[in-house]
Motif scaffolding. Structure first.
Motif, PDB file in Angstrom:
ATOM      1  N   GLU A  89     -10.924   3.517  11.402  1.00 25.88           N
ATOM      2  CA  GLU A  89     -10.856   3.084  10.005  1.00 25.88           C
ATOM      3  C   GLU A  89      -9.492   2.497   9.676  1.00 25.88           C
ATOM      4  O   GLU A  89      -9.394   1.514   8.931  1.00 25.88           O
ATOM      5  N   TYR A  90      -8.432   3.079  10.215  1.00 25.68           N
ATOM      6  CA  TYR A  90      -7.096   2.511  10.014  1.00 25.68           C
ATOM      7  C   TYR A  90      -7.035   1.107  10.594  1.00 25.68           C
ATOM      8  O   TYR A  90      -6.473   0.189   9.980  1.00 25.68           O
ATOM      9  N   SER A  91      -7.589   0.904  11.771  1.00 25.57           N
ATOM     10  CA  SER A  91      -7.578  -0.416  12.409  1.00 25.57           C
ATOM     11  C   SER A  91      -8.307  -1.434  11.554  1.00 25.57           C
ATOM     12  O   SER A  91      -7.861  -2.585  11.424  1.00 25.57           O
ATOM     13  N   ASN A  92      -9.444  -1.043  10.972  1.00 24.61           N
ATOM     14  CA  ASN A  92     -10.189  -1.955  10.099  1.00 24.61           C
ATOM     15  C   ASN A  92      -9.365  -2.322   8.866  1.00 24.61           C
ATOM     16  O   ASN A  92      -9.330  -3.492   8.454  1.00 24.61           O
ATOM     17  N   TRP A  93      -8.733  -1.325   8.247  1.00 23.60           N
ATOM     18  CA  TRP A  93      -7.892  -1.589   7.074  1.00 23.60           C
ATOM     19  C   TRP A  93      -6.745  -2.519   7.438  1.00 23.60           C
ATOM     20  O   TRP A  93      -6.424  -3.451   6.686  1.00 23.60           O
ATOM     21  N   ARG A  94      -6.119  -2.292   8.569  1.00 22.87           N
ATOM     22  CA  ARG A  94      -4.993  -3.125   8.998  1.00 22.87           C
ATOM     23  C   ARG A  94      -5.426  -4.574   9.201  1.00 22.87           C
ATOM     24  O   ARG A  94      -4.706  -5.504   8.837  1.00 22.87           O
ATOM     25  N   THR A  95      -6.610  -4.761   9.744  1.00 20.25           N
ATOM     26  CA  THR A  95      -7.161  -6.111   9.904  1.00 20.25           C
ATOM     27  C   THR A  95      -7.244  -6.822   8.569  1.00 20.25           C
ATOM     28  O   THR A  95      -6.813  -7.975   8.417  1.00 20.25           O
TER      29      THR A  95
END
Length: 558
Positions: free
Chosen positions: A175-181
């Protein structure tokens, strides 16, 4: 010069001019002229929009370039654990990007702050969104140890800002990776003049999603308070709207941040870019650095430890002031030398989540290119009106994890995803179902001549529990909530379970501050439930590279 030679010279000149005029006529040198039709690209008279000046993918924030290649994945030295889960295989990895360091507390707290402002936890509608992304700070506690200073301070105190975040589950890391994207692409749009909207102006139901922007950018149209213009389309030098959104063809929107695959992580950790030794190339490199020892052999730093790990029983750093690795728990990132790719802490400090579902086998006979186990193919959900289905605040779906935590499946503003169906899989030679986690891993479908393994069936012959036909039939505990919100747990006490491996356990790589030297080898692999967290597992993000394999190739073309 006689007349004969003059005649020959004239014929030669005529031939040269003819070839120049007709035989070697070059195509138009204009990048905005189509070599297929001759029509103008990016023209005012109906030409489609395309970035014809694109050079190569720009390195996104925090990442370093990893040039792909072939390597021996797995261990070819001693296997003291005797689990045979990392036998050597030859693999090829495409070029990609990876975080220079593990994701730090500061990086993760920035995420928490953003989500807290957009989805206030004091709002009953959103409180589970924020609570679901909070790291578990209680992972530091030990029944016979006093670690409250880490429990209370490690995540947020500035003293630990550059330390790797822990207490984060695999699901939270994704989920962090998606937000960072989404945040990085939104910044790219602002820098390119396509978007200029502050967080304080955003509606929670219009959380900026890269996927949604690519499908329906007009969903984010938002004018100035005085109604002057739409700040979700590009403007020219005079501040006038062009009516143009940033499509994929503009090159402004980058690939997604994600967790690296196990193969990518191991390849990057080995740092083979400067390797010229045949034996090491064939898989005999023991650490991210050169050599067979954990101490530096360089004259200036001779004897210094090259990583943060447990050196022996009751020895987490060495004797104070001598033979010390500089840390007792985790250490600040960049405290030790990087490997040849420029990556820090690929051994020690914290172990790291990778994307793969764990299996003790690597099926290199079926695939030896970008190997990854965990593919679940999805597509956008479509409404009856033919538009993409977007999650709204009153439609948030929450999942209750095996440890009782509640996480949001999708954020408001995101597109709902559903598994691909027969419309995408019918007669395809490369895949025939949405969920490929169990492909060729020992279940009935993987076997040429399978037998019944004592399956329980109903009156119609259907298998009651699909787990009984798999090699990896771990216990199936269930957790639900009653009408009052109380947790109801049901434990699987079956005697037929033979493993702890299931489709919800993920691989983690590398040694940590809690591990002995053996686990520093990049080939070593372990697994942990994807919805649980520890005080020794962190993560870093990766990103696929589009275009050329090497940056050198891009420079030659330009």
């Amino acid at each position: 010069m006689n007349m004969k030679n003059v005649a020959i010279l004239k014929l030669f000149l005529i031939a040269v001019l003819s070839v120049t005029a007709f035989g070697c006529k070059k195509s138009s040198s204009s990048k905005n002229s189509s070599r297929a039709t001759g029509w103008q690209i990016n023209g005012r008279n109906g030409g489609f929009q395309y970035n014809t000046n694109f050079k190569e993918q720009e390195t996104a924030p925090g990442l370093v370039f990893i040039e792909g290649g072939t390597f021996t994945k797995g261990r070819v030295q001693d296997d003291v654990m005797h689990d045979w889960n990392n036998t050597p295989t030859q693999q090829h990895v495409q070029s990609f990007y990876m975080d220079e360091t593990e994701v730090t507390n500061l990086m993760y707290v920035e995420y928490l702050d953003y989500m807290k402002k957009l989805y206030p936890p004091d709002d009953e509608l959103y409180k589970n969104i924020y609570n679901g992304i909070l790291p578990d700070t209680l992972v530091w506690r030990n029944r016979l140890g006093y670690n409250e200073v880490m429990t209370e301070n490690y995540l947020r105190h500035p003293a630990y800002a550059e330390y790797p975040v822990v207490g984060v589950s695999w699901i939270q890391a994704v989920e962090y990776s998606n937000w960072r994207t989404d945040r990085v692409n939104e910044l790219n749009l602002q820098k390119s003049g396509y978007r200029d909207i502050a967080l304080s102006e955003m509606d929670p139901d219009n959380y900026f999603s890269t996927d949604r922007y690519q499908v329906d950018p007009s969903a984010y149209d938002n004018g100035d308070p005085d109604g002057r213009r739409n700040r979700n389309v590009r403007v020219d030098a005079d501040g006038n709207e062009t009516g143009v959104y940033a499509s994929m063809e503009t090159g402004v929107i980058g690939p997604k941040y994600r967790l690296p695959t196990e193969t990518e992580w191991e390849y990057a950790a080995l740092g083979l870019s400067e390797l010229r030794s045949y034996n090491l190339y064939r898989g005999r490199k023991k650490y991210p650095w050169d050599g067979q020892y954990t101490r530096s052999g360089k004259r200036k730093y001779r004897g210094d430890q090259l990583a943060n790990f447990k050196q022996g029983k009751g020895d987490y750093g060495g004797i104070a002031g001598w033979s010390d690795d500089g840390a007792d728990i985790t250490n600040a990132v960049k405290s030790y030398e990087p490997n040849d790719f420029g990556l820090y802490d690929m051994a020690g400090n914290v172990a790291e989540w990778v994307a793969d579902v764990y299996r003790p086998i690597v099926d290199d006979e079926f695939n030896d290119f970008n190997y990854y186990r965990g593919n679940v193919y999805t597509k956008n959900a479509i409404t009856e009106e033919g538009t993409v289905k977007v999650v709204t605040s009153d439609e948030i779906v929450y999942d209750t994890l095996s440890n009782g935590k509640i996480v949001a499946r999708n954020l408001p503003g995101e597109i709902v995803k559903v598994p691909v169906d027969e419309n995408e899989t019918y007669l395809r030679p490369n895949f025939d179902r949405a969920d490929n986690i169990n492909f060729r891993d020992g279940d009935r479908r993987s076997s040429r001549n399978y037998q019944s393994f004592g399956e329980e069936t109903d009156e119609e012959g259907n298998v009651k529990d699909s787990n009984t036909r798999k090699m990896y039939n771990s216990p199936k505990h269930t957790i639900t909530r009653d009408s009052l919100g109380n947790i109801v747990r049901e434990y699987d006490k079956s005697n037929t379970r033979t493993s702890l491996i299931n489709d919800e356990v993920r691989v983690y790589k590398g040694g940590s501050w809690k591990d002995r030297e053996y686990w520093l080898d990049p080939a070593q692999r372990r697994y942990f439930p994807q919805d649980m967290a520890t005080d020794y597992i962190g993560f870093r993000c990766a990103m696929s590279r589009v275009g050329s394999k090497s940056k050198m190739n891009s420079k030659k073309k330009s």
